[in-house]
Design an enzyme around this catalytic site. Structure first.
Site, PDB file in Angstrom:
ATOM      1  N   PHE A   1       0.805  -1.220   0.000  1.00  0.00           N
ATOM      2  CA  PHE A   1       0.000   0.000   0.000  1.00  0.00           C
ATOM      3  C   PHE A   1       0.834   1.265   0.000  1.00  0.00           C
ATOM      4  O   PHE A   1       0.358   2.323  -0.423  1.00  0.00           O
ATOM      5  CB  PHE A   1      -0.941   0.015   1.224  1.00  0.00           C
ATOM      6  CG  PHE A   1      -0.246   0.281   2.541  1.00  0.00           C
ATOM      7  CD1 PHE A   1       0.068   1.570   2.946  1.00  0.00           C
ATOM      8  CD2 PHE A   1       0.090  -0.766   3.392  1.00  0.00           C
ATOM      9  CE1 PHE A   1       0.703   1.816   4.166  1.00  0.00           C
ATOM     10  CE2 PHE A   1       0.729  -0.529   4.602  1.00  0.00           C
ATOM     11  CZ  PHE A   1       1.041   0.764   4.990  1.00  0.00           C
TER      12      PHE A   1
ATOM     13  N   LYS B   1      -1.108  -7.171  -8.813  1.00  0.00           N
ATOM     14  CA  LYS B   1      -2.068  -7.295  -7.713  1.00  0.00           C
ATOM     15  C   LYS B   1      -1.786  -6.163  -6.738  1.00  0.00           C
ATOM     16  O   LYS B   1      -0.893  -6.233  -5.903  1.00  0.00           O
ATOM     17  CB  LYS B   1      -1.908  -8.657  -7.026  1.00  0.00           C
ATOM     18  CG  LYS B   1      -3.195  -9.198  -6.353  1.00  0.00           C
ATOM     19  CD  LYS B   1      -3.800  -8.299  -5.284  1.00  0.00           C
ATOM     20  CE  LYS B   1      -3.008  -8.311  -4.002  1.00  0.00           C
ATOM     21  NZ  LYS B   1      -3.680  -7.463  -2.935  1.00  0.00           N
TER      22      LYS B   1
ATOM     23  N   GLU C   1      -5.293  -3.721  -1.591  1.00  0.00           N
ATOM     24  CA  GLU C   1      -6.709  -3.367  -1.578  1.00  0.00           C
ATOM     25  C   GLU C   1      -6.972  -2.052  -0.850  1.00  0.00           C
ATOM     26  O   GLU C   1      -8.081  -1.514  -0.926  1.00  0.00           O
ATOM     27  CB  GLU C   1      -7.546  -4.500  -0.958  1.00  0.00           C
ATOM     28  CG  GLU C   1      -7.161  -4.930   0.439  1.00  0.00           C
ATOM     29  CD  GLU C   1      -6.107  -6.035   0.465  1.00  0.00           C
ATOM     30  OE1 GLU C   1      -6.188  -6.890   1.368  1.00  0.00           O
ATOM     31  OE2 GLU C   1      -5.201  -6.019  -0.395  1.00  0.00           O
TER      32      GLU C   1
ATOM     33  N   SER D   1       5.785  -6.851   4.031  1.00  0.00           N
ATOM     34  CA  SER D   1       6.392  -7.186   5.316  1.00  0.00           C
ATOM     35  C   SER D   1       7.190  -8.484   5.204  1.00  0.00           C
ATOM     36  O   SER D   1       6.935  -9.320   4.325  1.00  0.00           O
ATOM     37  CB  SER D   1       5.314  -7.330   6.389  1.00  0.00           C
ATOM     38  OG  SER D   1       4.519  -8.479   6.128  1.00  0.00           O
TER      39      SER D   1
ATOM     40  N   CYS E   1       9.664   1.312   3.532  1.00  0.00           N
ATOM     41  CA  CYS E   1      10.639   0.332   4.003  1.00  0.00           C
ATOM     42  C   CYS E   1      12.038   0.918   4.103  1.00  0.00           C
ATOM     43  O   CYS E   1      12.914   0.319   4.723  1.00  0.00           O
ATOM     44  CB  CYS E   1      10.643  -0.899   3.102  1.00  0.00           C
ATOM     45  SG  CYS E   1      11.240  -0.589   1.431  1.00  0.00           S
TER      46      CYS E   1
ATOM     47  N   GLU F   1       9.402  -3.606  13.296  1.00  0.00           N
ATOM     48  CA  GLU F   1       9.230  -2.607  12.239  1.00  0.00           C
ATOM     49  C   GLU F   1       7.891  -1.917  12.470  1.00  0.00           C
ATOM     50  O   GLU F   1       6.831  -2.490  12.262  1.00  0.00           O
ATOM     51  CB  GLU F   1       9.257  -3.253  10.857  1.00  0.00           C
ATOM     52  CG  GLU F   1       9.151  -2.226   9.743  1.00  0.00           C
ATOM     53  CD  GLU F   1       9.070  -2.835   8.356  1.00  0.00           C
ATOM     54  OE1 GLU F   1       9.439  -2.143   7.389  1.00  0.00           O
ATOM     55  OE2 GLU F   1       8.634  -3.996   8.234  1.00  0.00           O
TER      56      GLU F   1
END
Length: 510
Positions: A150, A174, A177, A227, A282, A392
């Site tokens: 995201f 993909k 969402e 992740s 990240c 994280e």
């Protein structure tokens, strides 16, 4: 009535057969702005089949034609980047200028892909053996899947699909969402650029869509960013299915400040790298390692800068209506659930004894009352056993760890299970050079807090930040999206045709 955000295949959008949907919200207001379709297994199979049907024709299209389409896409994206930035801000929440920056970094990879013809060349060896020539060539894989997070709904897919398409593959993206519309916008742009139907496809959904890509025998490779637990899952499941996988995971990035560093430069960098994009990246700096006696002064400078940040809706409309037309420095977090999770880490840090220097839990934001607001938070006196150091957080939380020596700083970094990015701030070239050699991390910055490589290098970390052995974009990306074929040929010269006869041993090189 909210809009339906659908899939894309064969050059058009379609809602699919599944009746499952998920809400898409504007993080600055909390309002639901749409419903994204969540693919069924049948929907996923349809999208994959479309990509597979287009693979041979696109894979055998001339490199010149593929390059023309890439150039057209680049020009369209550059000209209309403001449209895409507004979509990103509305669904992710990052401020408009940050969204434009995301697109600019993605454009770098598109531009790299426009010129990868020299990297798609094979090799040739004449007379490798007597009368024998050998040549190699690079061919596309076929259908490749891209599973995007995201936090960068445009840039991360652009780390992969420009190179994949330029190399002759067809693509199924993909998206997350949480912010699914950017990929649909890019699909329409590809159509306008002249990309044949079926080459670029979008599969909306959740785990069911992901698993369909991981398991399908028609999908040859998977590129993933997310992740570490999910990266590991993707790597194991897709590898078991015989696919190539590059799965980029999480991070805990350290920024080391040595005693000789320019503290104003370091403080600016810490704020920019710790709180930009609300810390949802990240490559964010989440740990500042203060070496020696610099900690008190450095923490004070960071705190002063942090308190000046404007937190609010970063859309163009909100900026024009705000005081003095100033754009917010930092937007909301992507969802209420994620906002609450990050806030729980702040609670944990305070409970475990870290000093809260700047507290973002009660921020007064310029934006909707129901927005997912959390201000920048600064901790001092953080120790490695604390949860805020170990996990994280993926939010605007910066932790300061104090160490006595350079060796202590390096030991701290190398003991961490992640190895994505790190930085050192110093005016000593010898110390910087030694740091490059000492740390076990894939991407290093010297007086650069977020060392994301330019497009003709490659992006990726070490240790539990990467599963698979191939990084994103650059030459490694070209290698990932192609496979080498070696051809050995022998043509008999009619004027010197050798005598026949059997020879069961290895051929002789006369």
């Amino acid at each position: 009535m909210s809009r339906t955000i659908a899939h894309w295949a064969a050059g058009r959008s379609f809602e699919g057969a599944s009746e499952r949907t998920a809400p898409v919200t504007n993080p600055a207001t909390g309002a639901v702005t749409g419903e994204v379709a969540l693919a069924s297994a049948a929907d996923a199979q349809h999208v994959i089949d479309v990509a597979a049907a287009a693979a041979k024709a696109w894979g055998t299209t001339s490199l010149a034609r593929r390059t023309q389409v890439l150039f057209a896409f680049r020009e369209l994206l550059h000209a209309r980047r403001e449209e895409l930035a507004e979509i990103i801000t509305a669904e992710h929440g990052k401020v408009h200028s940050d969204a434009l920056g995301e697109i600019a970094r993605g454009l770098e990879v598109v531009e790299f892909a426009c010129g990868i013809g020299h990297l798609l060349k094979g090799g040739h060896s004449e007379q490798a053996s007597t009368g024998v020539d050998v040549h190699s060539k690079l061919e596309p894989l076929g259908v490749v899947g891209i599973i995007s997070p995201f936090n960068f709904p445009a840039m991360v897919p652009m780390w992969f699909f420009p190179v994949a398409i330029a190399a002759g593959n067809t693509v199924v993206v993909k998206p997350s969402e949480k912010d699914p519309s950017s990929s649909l916008w890019l699909a329409e742009l590809w159509r306008e650029a002249g990309l044949p139907d079926g080459v670029f496809n979008v599969l909306q959904g959740d785990k069911e869509a992901v698993d369909a890509l991981l398991d399908s025998p028609r999908v040859q490779a998977i590129s993933f960013v997310g992740s570490t637990p999910i990266a590991e899952y993707v790597y194991e499941r897709a590898s078991k299915a015989g696919k190539r996988v590059q799965a980029l995971g999480g991070a805990k990035n350290h920024m080391v400040v040595l005693p000789d560093a320019d503290l104003d430069l370091a403080a600016d960098a810490a704020v920019n790298a710790g709180y930009g994009s609300a810390g949802e990246r990240c490559m964010a700096i989440s740990v500042l390692v203060a070496v020696g006696a610099v900690a008190d002064e450095l923490v004070a400078r960071i705190a002063d800068r942090t308190r000046t940040l404007l937190i609010g809706d970063g859309s163009v409309a909100a900026t024009s209506e705000g005081a003095d037309g100033r754009e917010a420095d930092m937007g909301p977090l992507v969802t209420q659930a994620h906002r609450d999770k990050v806030a729980s880490f702040i609670d944990s840090g305070e409970r475990e004894g870290a000093k809260v220097v700047v507290d973002g839990r009660d921020v007064q934001a310029r934006g909707g009352q129901d927005g997912f607001w959390l201000g920048p938070t600064l901790f001092d006196h953080v120790s490695p056993e604390m949860e805020i150091y170990r996990e994280e957080i993926f939010g605007p939380v910066l932790s300061v760890v104090r160490v006595e020596t350079y060796a202590d700083a390096v030991e701290l970094i190398n003991a961490n299970p992640y190895g994505n990015g790190t930085a050192v701030f110093t005016n000593d070239g010898g110390a910087a050079r030694r740091f490059e050699a000492d740390v076990e991390v894939g991407m290093i910055g010297v007086n650069v807090p977020i060392p994301v490589p330019v497009a003709y290098y490659s992006f990726g970390g070490w240790k539990r930040s990467l599963f698979g052995d191939t990084h994103a974009y650059g030459a490694e990306g070209v290698h990932f999206f192609t496979r080498r074929k070696v051809v050995t040929t022998r043509w008999i010269d009619p004027a010197n045709r050798p005598e026949g006869g059997l020879e069961l041993g290895f051929p002789r090189n006369d």
